[in-house]
Design a protein around this motif. Structure first.
Motif, mmCIF file in Angstrom:
data_model
loop_
_atom_site.group_PDB
_atom_site.id
_atom_site.type_symbol
_atom_site.label_atom_id
_atom_site.label_comp_id
_atom_site.label_asym_id
_atom_site.label_seq_id
_atom_site.Cartn_x
_atom_site.Cartn_y
_atom_site.Cartn_z
ATOM 1 N N ARG A 122 5.845 -1.244 -6.792
ATOM 2 C CA ARG A 122 5.643 -0.206 -5.775
ATOM 3 C C ARG A 122 6.742 -0.248 -4.714
ATOM 4 N N ASN A 126 9.872 2.486 -4.143
ATOM 5 C CA ASN A 126 10.028 3.160 -2.846
ATOM 6 C C ASN A 126 11.430 2.961 -2.278
ATOM 7 N N TYR A 209 0.212 3.077 -2.778
ATOM 8 C CA TYR A 209 1.110 3.952 -3.535
ATOM 9 C C TYR A 209 0.737 5.412 -3.329
ATOM 10 N N ASP A 212 2.003 6.401 -0.097
ATOM 11 C CA ASP A 212 3.456 6.614 -0.193
ATOM 12 C C ASP A 212 3.761 8.017 -0.681
#
Length: 216
Positions: A122, A126, A209, A212
């Motif tokens: 993750r 990112n 996530y 995000d």
């Protein structure tokens, strides 16, 4: 003996029993690696005969001059940033691999490895999609620090002490509890709460996530 003999979970956290006796291994390790560099079997034996915390610590120290030189050559101080999301999982997998090689019970460690891999995926994803791995990309905060320090000499010292050394040691230290889990593996068995805890943590990563994605 590369691992201490412990009989309780509390003993696994005793520095004088689980770490201090193995510190001398750190001094001999560079020469031993050099002597065994061309012999794969010798390297494997060296790996198994070295306390896993010590070998992980040695690796974190070995990274320091590499990161320092690259950052100074490129005048880009985000070298540790690029491996920030990868190193903790690397150390965790090191402990898990060591436990497997030693024939220790690994259910808890395997669960930790899964959690760590998902967490790392993750964060790394990112960082990648925000351009962190593009050539020349650098965290804007280092430029602010350079302007604030306003001295190449002082910033070089800062690069040695904090950017290269302290951050590398920090990424090593956050996985030290995995060493405790490794030591406790023969004396404590994984139970249902461990499975539930693993699932909850993975769920938390996927929740993060999702957040995000909503910010992207």
């Amino acid at each position: 003996m590369a691992l201490p003999l412990v009989k309780s979970a509390v003993a696994c956290t005793d520095f004088t029993r689980t770490v201090q006796p193995y510190i001398p291994q750190l001094n001999a390790l560079p020469q031993q690696i050099y002597s065994s560099a061309t012999d794969l079997q010798a390297l494997k034996e060296l790996y198994l005969n070295t306390n896993p915390l010590i070998s992980a610590f040695a690796f974190s120290l070995a990274l320091v001059p590499i990161v320092l030189v690259i950052s100074e050559i490129n005048k880009n101080y985000s070298q540790v940033d690029r491996i920030w999301s990868l190193l903790p999982t690397f150390y965790n997998l090191h402990y898990v691999a060591y436990a497997h090689a030693k024939g220790l019970p690994t259910q808890r460690l395997d669960s930790l490895a899964i959690i760590s891999l998902v967490w790392s995926a993750r964060l790394t994803y990112n960082y990648w999609r925000k351009g962190g791995y593009q050539v020349g990309s650098e965290d804007y905060r280092w430029e602010i620090v350079k302007d604030y320090v306003n001295s190449p000499v002082i910033f070089f010292v800062f690069n040695i002490v904090f950017i290269s050394l302290a951050q590398s040691l920090l990424l090593f230290s956050v996985t030290m509890p995995t060493y405790v889990l490794l030591l406790a593996a023969p004396i404590t068995k994984a139970q249902t709460p461990d499975i539930i805890f693993t699932q909850v943590l993975i769920g938390c990563v996927f929740l993060a996530y999702t957040a995000d994605q909503q910010q992207w």
